[in-house]
Each structure stands twice: as C-alpha cells, then as structure tokens.
Design a protein around this motif. Structure first.
Motif, short mmCIF file in Angstrom:
data_model
loop_
_atom_site.label_atom_id
_atom_site.label_comp_id
_atom_site.label_asym_id
_atom_site.label_seq_id
_atom_site.Cartn_x
_atom_site.Cartn_y
_atom_site.Cartn_z
N MET A 150 0.70 -1.36 -0.19
CA MET A 150 -0.19 0.33 -0.09
C MET A 150 0.86 1.22 0.07
SD MET A 150 -2.74 -0.14 -0.80
CE MET A 150 -1.70 -1.67 -1.94
N ARG A 151 2.01 1.16 0.18
CA ARG A 151 3.10 2.62 -0.37
C ARG A 151 2.96 2.43 -1.53
NH1 ARG A 151 6.93 -1.49 -0.99
NH2 ARG A 151 8.08 -1.49 -2.93
N LYS A 152 1.95 2.13 -2.28
CA LYS A 152 1.59 2.33 -3.84
C LYS A 152 0.44 2.93 -4.03
CE LYS A 152 -0.52 -1.68 -6.04
NZ LYS A 152 -1.79 -1.16 -6.43
N ASP A 153 -0.50 3.24 -2.80
CA ASP A 153 -1.54 4.19 -3.64
C ASP A 153 -1.27 5.82 -3.27
OD1 ASP A 153 -4.44 3.38 -3.50
OD2 ASP A 153 -4.77 3.45 -1.74
N MET A 154 -0.50 5.88 -4.15
CA MET A 154 -0.03 7.44 -3.98
C MET A 154 0.79 7.61 -5.69
SD MET A 154 3.13 6.38 -4.39
CE MET A 154 3.81 8.24 -4.95
N ALA A 155 0.07 6.30 -6.32
CA ALA A 155 0.95 5.74 -7.87
C ALA A 155 0.08 7.06 -9.02
CB ALA A 155 0.92 4.51 -8.36
N GLY A 156 -1.74 7.75 -8.64
CA GLY A 156 -1.85 8.44 -9.32
C GLY A 156 -1.85 10.38 -8.83
N ALA A 157 -0.93 10.05 -8.37
CA ALA A 157 -0.70 11.48 -7.59
C ALA A 157 0.63 11.36 -8.42
CB ALA A 157 -0.15 11.72 -6.49
N ALA A 158 1.97 10.12 -8.22
CA ALA A 158 3.63 10.80 -8.75
C ALA A 158 3.25 11.44 -10.54
CB ALA A 158 3.94 9.42 -8.50
N ALA A 159 1.30 9.96 -10.72
CA ALA A 159 2.16 10.63 -12.53
C ALA A 159 1.45 11.31 -13.16
CB ALA A 159 0.57 9.16 -13.10
N VAL A 160 0.71 11.86 -12.87
CA VAL A 160 0.04 13.68 -12.50
C VAL A 160 1.39 14.41 -12.70
CG1 VAL A 160 -2.53 12.90 -12.36
CG2 VAL A 160 -1.66 13.57 -10.49
N VAL A 161 1.91 14.08 -11.34
CA VAL A 161 3.05 15.33 -10.48
C VAL A 161 4.39 14.95 -12.29
CG1 VAL A 161 4.72 15.58 -9.45
CG2 VAL A 161 2.11 15.26 -8.72
N GLY A 162 4.42 14.23 -12.26
CA GLY A 162 5.49 13.27 -13.22
C GLY A 162 5.05 14.51 -14.81
N ALA A 163 3.83 13.91 -15.45
CA ALA A 163 3.28 14.60 -16.35
C ALA A 163 3.60 15.79 -16.17
CB ALA A 163 1.94 14.14 -16.94
N THR A 164 3.51 16.43 -15.81
CA THR A 164 3.32 17.91 -15.19
C THR A 164 4.62 18.81 -15.62
OG1 THR A 164 0.70 18.48 -14.27
CG2 THR A 164 2.22 20.17 -14.25
N LEU A 165 5.46 18.25 -15.10
CA LEU A 165 7.06 18.85 -15.05
C LEU A 165 7.75 18.16 -16.70
CD1 LEU A 165 8.40 16.59 -11.36
CD2 LEU A 165 8.00 19.29 -11.91
N GLY A 166 7.06 16.79 -16.86
CA GLY A 166 7.18 16.84 -18.14
C GLY A 166 6.82 17.33 -19.39
N ALA A 167 5.71 18.41 -19.23
CA ALA A 167 5.12 19.82 -20.04
C ALA A 167 5.60 20.47 -19.44
CB ALA A 167 3.62 19.43 -19.57
N ALA A 168 6.48 21.50 -19.04
CA ALA A 168 6.76 22.24 -18.34
C ALA A 168 9.01 21.58 -18.75
CB ALA A 168 7.22 22.31 -16.94
N ALA A 169 9.20 20.77 -19.07
CA ALA A 169 10.66 20.22 -19.14
C ALA A 169 10.59 20.25 -21.00
CB ALA A 169 10.70 18.76 -18.89
N LEU A 170 9.32 20.13 -21.45
CA LEU A 170 8.95 20.17 -23.02
C LEU A 170 8.24 21.16 -23.68
CD1 LEU A 170 7.91 16.40 -23.77
CD2 LEU A 170 10.08 16.75 -24.27
N ARG A 171 8.90 22.06 -22.66
CA ARG A 171 7.74 24.03 -23.39
C ARG A 171 6.24 22.91 -24.23
NH1 ARG A 171 9.83 26.53 -20.26
NH2 ARG A 171 9.36 28.55 -20.94
N LEU A 172 5.25 22.46 -23.41
CA LEU A 172 4.36 21.81 -24.75
C LEU A 172 3.10 23.51 -24.20
CD1 LEU A 172 3.58 18.00 -23.38
CD2 LEU A 172 5.33 19.35 -25.30
N PRO A 173 3.13 23.59 -25.20
CA PRO A 173 2.05 25.05 -25.04
C PRO A 173 0.69 24.85 -24.59
CG PRO A 173 2.19 24.04 -27.56
CD PRO A 173 2.76 22.90 -26.47
N VAL A 174 0.72 24.36 -23.49
CA VAL A 174 -1.06 23.62 -22.90
C VAL A 174 -0.58 24.32 -21.20
CG1 VAL A 174 -0.79 20.96 -22.78
CG2 VAL A 174 -2.44 21.87 -22.68
#
Length: 488
Positions: free
Chosen positions: A274-298
């Motif tokens: 149950m340490r994995k029960d925050m995997a959704g939060a980890a995924a959306v944080v990673g995606a947002t940081l990735g969008a910033a790193a790639l300078r996505l226009p959204v």
C-alpha cells in the motif's frame, strides 16, 4: 539514467548492437538490417551467417550475444526489431538494456530508414528497462552507463530523443516516488519532493496546502482521510502556464501515501504494497513536470491530494458523513474506500475555482480494476467519446494499455444515502464502475469534459516485463505526456 548520444559515425566499437528483422515473405528469412554506417571488415558477412545459424526470428525483444575475442568489435549484440513500428523498437530497446547490462557502453547502428518514432521507441525502451530502485548498495547493479546511436542524420532525431529522455526521466521520478517505503514517504515528504523537482524547471508555480489551510478552505474529504495519522494531509497544486496557452487541463491524482484501510482495516496480504496507493499522484506530477520540461504549449495544473489512511482514535469511522469542498456531503460505510473522498475534494475545487477546459484524474482506486481487466490495463471512464478516443490513442502510442468502461445510468441509484447527499462506497458490486460514478458527481459542468482512469492494477509490476521493471511502473506518465503533446 543512461547517457544516450546521437552520432553520424561510431566512436567506440567494443560492443556493437545491430538490428535483425523478421522474414518479409514466405520465400525470405530473417536477416540483418542494412545500417547507416560502414562496419569493420567481415562483420556484415559474419552477422548474415549468424542469423540463420542461431535461429533468430527477428521478433521484437529477441537478442543474441556473439563474442569475438581479439577482434573489433569484441562483442556483437543482435536485436530483433519486429515490424519496425515504435512499439517494436521500444521492446527492442528494453531487451538491449538487459542484454548489455554488464557492459559499460554500447554502440547501436540503426537502419538507414529509421524513423524518429522508431528512435523514440528505442530510447524509451532503453531508459525504462534500465531503471533500478535501491535503498541499499548491496547486490549487483547494471554497469551500462552510455549508449551511442549511429544514424544518418542526428539532427532529424534530436526532438524524438529529447522527448524520450524527458519521458524516461519523469517516469523514473514517478517510479521512485511510488517505490519509496512509507517509513520515509508521507504527505509532507511527497510535497517536498515535488518542490525540489519543480525548482529545476522554469515557469512552474507550486502551492502546498497544509492541514490548517485545508481546514480553513473546507477540504473535508482530505482532512477526514488524514485524521487518523500523525502525519497531516496536504494538497499539492502545481501549475505549468506557458504564455499564449489557450487550453487548460487539470490533472488530479490520488495520493494516499499509505493505506491501512483505516478502521475497515485491510488483511495483511492486501496491505503489504500500500505504499503504491499514491501512484496516481506520482503520475500526474511527473506528467506536469514533463510538460514544462518539453515546453508544451498547453496549460497544465496538477492537484495531488495527499493523506495517510491510518488506524487510531482520531481516524474517521464507517458511517461518518464527510463534507467536501463546495459543501456536498458523503456517507461512507467503508474507510478503505478513502481514495474517492480525497479525489472528490480535488475535483470539486478544480471545477469551482480553476474552471479548466478538460479534467482528468488517475487513481489506484479499486481492486475491481484488476478483476475486470488484469494487470496491464487501466479502466477508463468518460462520457465524452472524443476525449476518450484521444486519450486511448495516446495510451496506445505510449505503449501502455487501457480499456473504456461504461457509466451505466442504472447504477446511479446505488449512490443514494439516507444521511448525506451521496453514499461514497455502495456495496452493490461493480466496484470500479460505481467509484467512477461517484467521482462524476463532483465534476459539475465539466461532466462532459471529464475522464477518469482507475489504474490500480497496472501501477505495479510483479517482475521485469519488456520496458517495465519489477515494482512501480510509473503508469500514466507516458500516456499523459503523449496526450498533452497533441493539445494546443
């Protein structure tokens, strides 16, 4: 993380990897692919003889190592690339990372006609399969640190490699966050990790709501779930807002840093991971940081409601009524259905205050997800056919898997309560479906622009499998980045 370079000519040939493709007709046989660079004398002929002798088929992920003592290269790695699409190259990259784990560096000569998509798949496979999470220095670790890719025109593939690097880095971050034992990981720790990661990227804003802030603003679901723990809950709000962005997406991820089940305590086998029960939060944080790193226009705003669901005298009880952000109340008769309570707060806040164009949530929400779809598929819910199709296409392109599930009107009555506006955990079966229907009640006028993915099962791998390594998979980062890259 592997260092990967694009080169027009090889600089090091101690270990050389070469692609092998399957037979392309009844009269043909598997064969080495013509590569973009000249090879040392005799290598082409030797490989042509090896392929049939070793019974290689060219299937994606198939590998064969051939030693050549005293010659250059000293070791050949033959790698099957299947039909040559991105998925096949991703699998080839994963297999190569494992086959070469005892090498320090390798050179991979790519085909003359390698596409940017193929190169992206290859790099993603290399990076994802070479991931390791360790809290100890004991035991063997892969020695591979550098991979050179030889292509005809490195500039043609630069963007694909950068996208793959970012995807690999953010997936690794999500895996790290999810793999971390809960003796270290609590809501405050998670928020601090987001702060540290965001500090490395420009133009991101971050707000972390402390327990007092949550109480003052009325986030009753998050407070209820976190009430039993000495580690107070948090709400992370991370915003990537590039100039000129015309589309605003809010991503919400369940962030239960450990889930005992609360008063409705889980049996030991169900609690161990149950340490994995925050995997959704980890995924959306990673995606947002990735969008910033790639300078996505959204514009992308992530909400990560974080809490520990613990057992104590202050824990919320089965039968309690919880008042959510915005005033809607929920009766809960199962404190192990806690994730939907924190998500309800975040969804209601997003609708009322952020007013995005699109609203997407990811959550390790139910065991019913695995019962219905097995270990590799997330369960996707949305009333919007176009949004569902777009996200499913991104999931497929990213090499992840999801299946669209129904939101039947007949089941809405299950959410009825004599005490509150809603019953959060009706015991009527169809657990993943009724959880999605409950979340939909908090999407307001964004109901037709909302999408939910129950990704409990694919968030964890029991062992190495293609680009996955045993443990947290970082499921969702790849898919969300692919989808966000299509928005303008």
């Amino acid at each position: 993380m592997l260092a990967i370079r694009l080169l027009a000519e090889p600089e090091r040939l101690d270990t050389l990897a070469l692609p092998v493709r399957p037979a392309r007709g009844e009269e043909s046989r598997p064969e080495p692919v013509s590569v973009t660079t000249a090879l040392p004398a005799g290598v082409v002929e030797e490989v042509a003889a090896l392929v049939p002798a070793t019974r290689l088929t060219g299937a994606p992920g198939e590998t064969y190592a051939h030693l050549r003592p005293g010659r250059t290269p000293g070791r050949l790695l033959l790698v099957g690339t299947g039909d040559g699409d991105e998925a096949a190259w991703r699998r080839a990259g994963a297999a190569l990372a494992r086959a070469a784990r005892d090498e320090t560096y390798i050179t991979f000569a790519l085909p003359d006609d390698a596409s940017p998509a193929a190169v992206r798949g290859l790099v993603e496979g290399l990076l994802l399969a070479s991931y390791r999470f360790r809290l100890t220095d004991a035991g063997p670790t892969p020695s591979l640190t550098d991979v050179d890719l030889v292509v005809a025109d490195p500039a043609t593939h630069a963007d694909a490699v950068e996208a793959a690097r970012t995807t690999g880095r953010m997936t690794a971050l999500a895996r790290d966050l999810t793999n971390m034992p809960s003796s270290v990981k609590n809501p405050q720790w998670f928020a601090e990790q987001v702060r540290a990661a965001a500090a490395d990227l420009p133009d991101l804003t971050l707000r972390v709501r402390e327990p007092a802030d949550l109480a003052a603003e009325g986030f009753g679901g998050i407070l209820a779930v976190g009430a039993g723990s000495v580690n107070g809950p948090r709400l992370v709000e991370l915003d990537w807002h590039p100039a000129g962005a015309t589309t605003h997406v809010v991503l919400v991820g369940k962030g239960i840093t450990f889930d005992t089940g609360g008063i409705s305590i889980k049996p030991v086998p169900a609690m161990k991971l149950m340490r994995k029960d925050m995997a959704g939060a980890a995924a959306v944080v990673g995606a947002t940081l990735g969008a910033a790193a790639l300078r996505l226009p959204v514009r992308v705003t992530t909400l990560a409601p974080l809490a520990e669901n613990m057992v104590s005298g202050s824990a919320f009880r089965p039968g309690d009524v919880v008042r959510h952000y915005g005033g809607v109340t929920s009766e809960t008769t199962n404190s192990d259905a806690e994730g939907r309570l924190v998500l309800a707060d975040a969804l209601a806040y997003a609708v009322r205050e952020l007013k995005p164009d699109l609203l997407v949530d990811l959550a390790t929400l139910t065991g019913a997800n695995a019962v219905a779809l097995g270990k590799r598929h997330g369960a996707l819910y949305s009333e919007n056919d176009g949004l569902a199709a777009d996200v499913l296409a991104a999931v497929d392109a990213a090499g992840e898997a999801a299946w669209r599930m129904p939101l039947p009107a007949d089941y809405v009555e299950y959410l009825g309560s004599d005490l509150a506006d809603l019953h959060s955990s009706p015991d009527r079966g169809a657990g993943s479906v009724t959880a999605a229907l409950y979340l939909r009640e908090f999407t307001g006028d964004l109901r037709d622009r909302w999408l939910h993915i129950d990704m409990s099962a694919p968030s964890w791998a029991d062992g190495d499998d293609a680009e996955l390594t045993g443990g947290a998979t970082g499921w969702g980062v790849r898919s969300l980045l692919r989808w966000l890259a299509t928005l303008r």
